[in-house]
Write a protein that holds these residues in place. Structure first.
Motif, PDB file in Angstrom:
ATOM      1  N   TYR A 124       0.456  -1.467  -0.006  1.00 53.09           N
ATOM      2  CA  TYR A 124       0.222   0.450  -0.475  1.00 53.09           C
ATOM      3  C   TYR A 124       0.766   1.050   0.111  1.00 53.09           C
ATOM      4  CZ  TYR A 124      -4.198  -2.818   0.847  1.00 53.09           C
ATOM      5  OH  TYR A 124      -5.078  -3.375   1.466  1.00 53.09           O
ATOM      6  N   TRP A 125       2.440   1.134   0.334  1.00 56.38           N
ATOM      7  CA  TRP A 125       2.875   2.636   0.977  1.00 56.38           C
ATOM      8  C   TRP A 125       3.903   2.659  -0.869  1.00 56.38           C
ATOM      9  CZ3 TRP A 125       4.941  -0.250   5.957  1.00 56.38           C
ATOM     10  CH2 TRP A 125       3.860  -0.595   6.578  1.00 56.38           C
ATOM     11  N   PRO A 126       4.193   4.026  -1.038  1.00 58.93           N
ATOM     12  CA  PRO A 126       4.959   4.574  -2.388  1.00 58.93           C
ATOM     13  C   PRO A 126       6.273   4.448  -1.617  1.00 58.93           C
ATOM     14  CG  PRO A 126       3.923   6.315  -0.271  1.00 58.93           C
ATOM     15  CD  PRO A 126       3.497   4.685  -0.163  1.00 58.93           C
ATOM     16  N   HIS A 127       6.790   3.719  -1.400  1.00 59.25           N
ATOM     17  CA  HIS A 127       8.080   3.350  -0.882  1.00 59.25           C
ATOM     18  C   HIS A 127       9.259   2.354  -1.881  1.00 59.25           C
ATOM     19  CE1 HIS A 127       6.543   3.770   3.831  1.00 59.25           C
ATOM     20  NE2 HIS A 127       6.870   4.943   2.912  1.00 59.25           N
ATOM     21  N   ALA A 128       9.994   2.805  -1.748  1.00 55.45           N
ATOM     22  CA  ALA A 128      11.400   1.740  -2.501  1.00 55.45           C
ATOM     23  C   ALA A 128      12.418   2.579  -1.844  1.00 55.45           C
ATOM     24  CB  ALA A 128      11.826   2.756  -4.205  1.00 55.45           C
ATOM     25  N   ARG A 129      12.938   1.282  -1.513  1.00 55.90           N
ATOM     26  CA  ARG A 129      14.567   0.941  -0.553  1.00 55.90           C
ATOM     27  C   ARG A 129      13.946   1.138   1.104  1.00 55.90           C
ATOM     28  NH1 ARG A 129      18.869   4.968  -2.198  1.00 55.90           N
ATOM     29  NH2 ARG A 129      17.941   6.578  -0.604  1.00 55.90           N
ATOM     30  N   MET A 223       9.744   2.505   8.121  1.00 55.55           N
ATOM     31  CA  MET A 223      10.429   2.770   8.170  1.00 55.55           C
ATOM     32  C   MET A 223      11.692   2.370   7.765  1.00 55.55           C
ATOM     33  SD  MET A 223       9.720   6.182   5.643  1.00 55.55           S
ATOM     34  CE  MET A 223       9.169   7.663   6.775  1.00 55.55           C
ATOM     35  N   ASP A 224      12.303   2.321   6.860  1.00 50.21           N
ATOM     36  CA  ASP A 224      14.468   2.240   6.561  1.00 50.21           C
ATOM     37  C   ASP A 224      14.112   3.554   6.126  1.00 50.21           C
ATOM     38  OD1 ASP A 224      13.116  -0.464   5.311  1.00 50.21           O
ATOM     39  OD2 ASP A 224      15.722  -0.755   5.306  1.00 50.21           O
ATOM     40  N   ALA A 225      15.267   4.125   7.219  1.00 48.80           N
ATOM     41  CA  ALA A 225      16.125   5.925   7.561  1.00 48.80           C
ATOM     42  C   ALA A 225      16.112   6.494   6.122  1.00 48.80           C
ATOM     43  CB  ALA A 225      16.688   5.665   7.948  1.00 48.80           C
ATOM     44  N   THR A 230       7.945   6.851  -4.487  1.00 47.89           N
ATOM     45  CA  THR A 230       7.819   6.689  -5.217  1.00 47.89           C
ATOM     46  C   THR A 230       7.169   7.583  -6.736  1.00 47.89           C
ATOM     47  OG1 THR A 230       5.880   4.811  -4.817  1.00 47.89           O
ATOM     48  CG2 THR A 230       8.489   4.185  -4.258  1.00 47.89           C
ATOM     49  N   GLY A 231       6.141   7.693  -5.581  1.00 49.02           N
ATOM     50  CA  GLY A 231       5.261   8.502  -6.558  1.00 49.02           C
ATOM     51  C   GLY A 231       3.815   7.756  -6.565  1.00 49.02           C
ATOM     52  N   GLN A 232       3.605   6.372  -5.690  1.00 48.85           N
ATOM     53  CA  GLN A 232       2.352   6.126  -5.950  1.00 48.85           C
ATOM     54  C   GLN A 232       1.725   6.693  -4.687  1.00 48.85           C
ATOM     55  OE1 GLN A 232       3.468   1.522  -4.196  1.00 48.85           O
ATOM     56  NE2 GLN A 232       1.222   1.957  -3.282  1.00 48.85           N
ATOM     57  N   PRO A 233      -0.077   7.022  -5.107  1.00 45.75           N
ATOM     58  CA  PRO A 233      -0.596   7.687  -4.407  1.00 45.75           C
ATOM     59  C   PRO A 233      -1.207   7.155  -3.016  1.00 45.75           C
ATOM     60  CG  PRO A 233      -2.091   7.287  -6.799  1.00 45.75           C
ATOM     61  CD  PRO A 233      -0.160   6.451  -6.663  1.00 45.75           C
ATOM     62  N   HIS A 234      -0.675   8.442  -1.714  1.00 48.47           N
ATOM     63  CA  HIS A 234      -0.925   8.142  -0.606  1.00 48.47           C
ATOM     64  C   HIS A 234      -1.994   8.545   0.308  1.00 48.47           C
ATOM     65  CE1 HIS A 234      -0.534   6.218   3.850  1.00 48.47           C
ATOM     66  NE2 HIS A 234      -0.438   5.210   3.427  1.00 48.47           N
ATOM     67  N   VAL A 235      -2.217   8.818   1.408  1.00 49.15           N
ATOM     68  CA  VAL A 235      -2.961  10.236   2.024  1.00 49.15           C
ATOM     69  C   VAL A 235      -1.823  10.389   3.054  1.00 49.15           C
ATOM     70  CG1 VAL A 235      -3.341   8.510   4.090  1.00 49.15           C
ATOM     71  CG2 VAL A 235      -4.472  10.131   2.810  1.00 49.15           C
ATOM     72  N   PRO A 244       9.488  11.747  -7.152  1.00 51.73           N
ATOM     73  CA  PRO A 244       9.856  10.374  -7.152  1.00 51.73           C
ATOM     74  C   PRO A 244      10.702  10.228  -7.502  1.00 51.73           C
ATOM     75  CG  PRO A 244       7.691  10.862  -8.542  1.00 51.73           C
ATOM     76  CD  PRO A 244       8.098  12.120  -8.365  1.00 51.73           C
ATOM     77  N   GLY A 245      11.762   9.615  -5.942  1.00 47.52           N
ATOM     78  CA  GLY A 245      13.018   9.689  -5.867  1.00 47.52           C
ATOM     79  C   GLY A 245      13.610  10.070  -4.990  1.00 47.52           C
ATOM     80  N   GLN A 246      12.905  11.453  -4.322  1.00 49.49           N
ATOM     81  CA  GLN A 246      13.118  11.789  -2.995  1.00 49.49           C
ATOM     82  C   GLN A 246      13.166  10.975  -1.975  1.00 49.49           C
ATOM     83  OE1 GLN A 246      10.428  15.922  -3.445  1.00 49.49           O
ATOM     84  NE2 GLN A 246      11.656  16.389  -2.103  1.00 49.49           N
ATOM     85  N   THR A 247      14.106  11.283  -1.139  1.00 52.95           N
ATOM     86  CA  THR A 247      14.068  10.392   0.600  1.00 52.95           C
ATOM     87  C   THR A 247      13.229  11.134   1.820  1.00 52.95           C
ATOM     88  OG1 THR A 247      16.513  10.004  -0.162  1.00 52.95           O
ATOM     89  CG2 THR A 247      15.132  10.147   2.243  1.00 52.95           C
ATOM     90  N   LEU A 248      12.186  10.018   1.965  1.00 52.49           N
ATOM     91  CA  LEU A 248      11.288  10.852   2.811  1.00 52.49           C
ATOM     92  C   LEU A 248      12.254  10.719   3.881  1.00 52.49           C
ATOM     93  CD1 LEU A 248       8.523   8.058   2.354  1.00 52.49           C
ATOM     94  CD2 LEU A 248       8.648  10.386   1.691  1.00 52.49           C
TER      95      LEU A 248
END
Length: 260
Positions: A124-129, A223-225, A230-235, A244-248
């Protein structure tokens, strides 16, 4: 199968044993007893119930009332979201530096809720790495089977290829991965103040609440630091105008677990 770490609310993360860490990493979840004191449980439960009276639920169905990012709305619940011991236990289990992704109050209303069907969280989450993300699921009341405790499928966190599942459809997960239907399941009732930690890919479900009291749970998701958007929609991320590509990172996604 060992599924419980017996601690008290005065226990430090340093006392989480290597055995407990390896158990978590092999099966994808672990139960930790007595994370909060009775006084803390009462304080946080009352704050969660008060918040549910003034904050709109994100989920519109009968599965649960869902209040996301409660720490941004209530100073008492902010303490629980940023509770250092929970974060340090999470980092010990994950084995990597972590950030807060978001929190949520999950209330199964008495005699009105339906089951939360088997699903994994991470799709469900817009996460990579973010291979080590996990949730601390804190019981703010006694949660027997009849009130909607959690059931896990051990080892299912190794299934990292699955698309998002529908938590209201009992066949959703098993239509994507039929062999999981025949794997063992572990149901973990919790006393108020107990907690489970589960990997974001560990499949889990919760029964409906058929009792006369609300089931009040508080979930802190880490989540991992160095997680990347990813750009996937999420509230949580939709209002932030991220690319997309930014570190959270930053104030909405603070580092946790660090010893200061």
């Amino acid at each position: 199968m060992l599924d419980t770490v017996e601690i008290t609310h005065t226990t430090t993360a340093d006392q989480i044993t290597d055995e407990a860490v390896q158990l978590y990493r092999s099966q994808g979840f672990i139960r930790v007893r007595g994370v909060l004191s009775p006084e803390e449980v009462e304080r946080f439960r009352e704050a969660a119930l008060r918040l549910s009276e003034r904050m709109q639920s994100l989920h519109k169905g009968s599965v649960f009332t869902q209040l996301v990012n409660a720490w941004r709305e209530d100073e008492v619940l902010r303490e629980l979201t940023l509770y250092p011991k929970l974060a340090r236990i999470a980092e010990a289990l994950a084995g990597v530096p972590l950030r807060l992704w978001h929190d949520q109050v999950l209330i199964k209303q008495p005699q009105k809720s339906t089951a939360t069907e088997f699903h994994q969280d991470q799709p469900y989450w817009p996460h990579a790495r973010s291979a080590h993300s996990l949730s601390a699921w804190v019981a703010l009341c006694d949660v027997p089977v009849e009130r909607g405790c959690m059931t896990f499928i051990p080892g299912s966190h190794t299934r990292t290829e699955l698309a998002a599942q529908n938590l209201e459809d009992p066949r959703s997960l098993f239509s994507l991965c039929p062999d999981l239907e025949w794997d063992a399941r572990v149901t973990l009732p919790l006393r108020a103040g107990d907690c489970t930690f589960h990997h974001s890919r560990c499949a889990h479900m919760a029964n409906p609440n058929v009792t006369h009291e609300p089931r009040v749970a508080y979930v802190i998701i880490y989540m991992d630091a160095d997680t990347i958007y990813t750009g996937q929609p999420h509230v949580v991320t939709d209002p932030l105008a991220l690319s997309p590509g930014q570190t959270l990172e930053g104030e909405l996604f603070p580092r946790v677990g660090e010893r200061r």
